[in-house]
Design a protein around this motif. Structure first.
Motif, short mmCIF file in Angstrom:
data_model
loop_
_atom_site.label_atom_id
_atom_site.label_comp_id
_atom_site.label_asym_id
_atom_site.label_seq_id
_atom_site.Cartn_x
_atom_site.Cartn_y
_atom_site.Cartn_z
N MET A 2 2.01 17.81 -2.95
CA MET A 2 2.88 17.89 -4.59
C MET A 2 4.34 17.34 -4.15
O MET A 2 4.71 16.73 -5.12
N ARG A 3 4.85 17.87 -3.19
CA ARG A 3 6.41 16.18 -3.16
C ARG A 3 5.50 15.17 -2.47
O ARG A 3 6.42 14.24 -3.08
N ASP A 4 4.95 15.38 -1.79
CA ASP A 4 4.12 14.06 -1.62
C ASP A 4 3.89 13.00 -2.71
O ASP A 4 3.98 12.17 -3.27
N TYR A 5 3.39 13.96 -3.67
CA TYR A 5 2.54 13.20 -4.81
C TYR A 5 3.24 12.56 -5.71
O TYR A 5 3.38 12.24 -6.17
N ARG A 6 5.03 13.22 -5.97
CA ARG A 6 5.94 13.45 -7.05
C ARG A 6 6.73 12.10 -6.21
O ARG A 6 7.18 10.90 -7.19
N ALA A 7 6.82 11.72 -5.13
CA ALA A 7 7.44 11.02 -4.00
C ALA A 7 6.63 9.14 -4.64
O ALA A 7 7.25 8.43 -4.66
N HIS A 8 5.04 9.54 -4.59
CA HIS A 8 4.22 8.80 -4.41
C HIS A 8 3.41 7.81 -5.91
O HIS A 8 1.66 7.58 -5.73
N ARG A 9 4.02 8.92 -6.92
CA ARG A 9 2.40 9.15 -7.79
C ARG A 9 2.52 7.63 -8.69
O ARG A 9 1.32 8.01 -8.67
N GLU A 10 2.78 6.80 -8.27
CA GLU A 10 3.05 5.17 -8.87
C GLU A 10 1.90 4.91 -8.51
O GLU A 10 1.48 3.87 -8.78
N ALA A 11 1.41 5.19 -6.61
CA ALA A 11 0.61 4.30 -6.51
C ALA A 11 -1.22 5.21 -6.34
O ALA A 11 -1.74 4.58 -6.11
N VAL A 12 -0.85 6.53 -6.80
CA VAL A 12 -1.87 7.26 -6.95
C VAL A 12 -3.34 7.27 -7.89
O VAL A 12 -2.45 6.81 -9.44
N GLN A 13 -4.38 6.75 -7.83
CA GLN A 13 -4.70 6.21 -9.50
C GLN A 13 -6.00 7.02 -9.78
O GLN A 13 -6.45 7.39 -11.02
#
Length: 71
Positions: A2-13
């Motif tokens: 979740m930490r990785d997701y929050r840091a890169h959520r703009e890249a996650v489609q």
């Protein structure tokens, strides 16, 4: 995770969306789909799927790992 997701959520489609150490990424690996119905109220229809995609992705990851550790 979740930490990785929050840091890169703009890249996650969406989910699944795979990211590799070499920068390669793929959303919905092996699945071709389209949306039926109105935007926001429709549903996905799978047109095709490729069960061998995961073998290719594992090979890609292994090759990328070898290239980063072989110095």
């Amino acid at each position: 995770m979740m930490r990785d997701y929050r840091a890169h959520r703009e890249a996650v489609q969406g989910s699944p969306h795979l990211f590799f150490a070499d920068g390669y990424d793929v959303h919905n690996p092996g699945v071709q789909l389209r949306w039926e119905g109105e935007q926001g109220a429709g549903f996905p229809v799978v047109d095709s799927d490729d069960p061998l995609v995961f073998e290719r992705l594992l090979r890609h990851a292994a090759a990328a790992d070898r290239s980063t550790t072989a110095t």
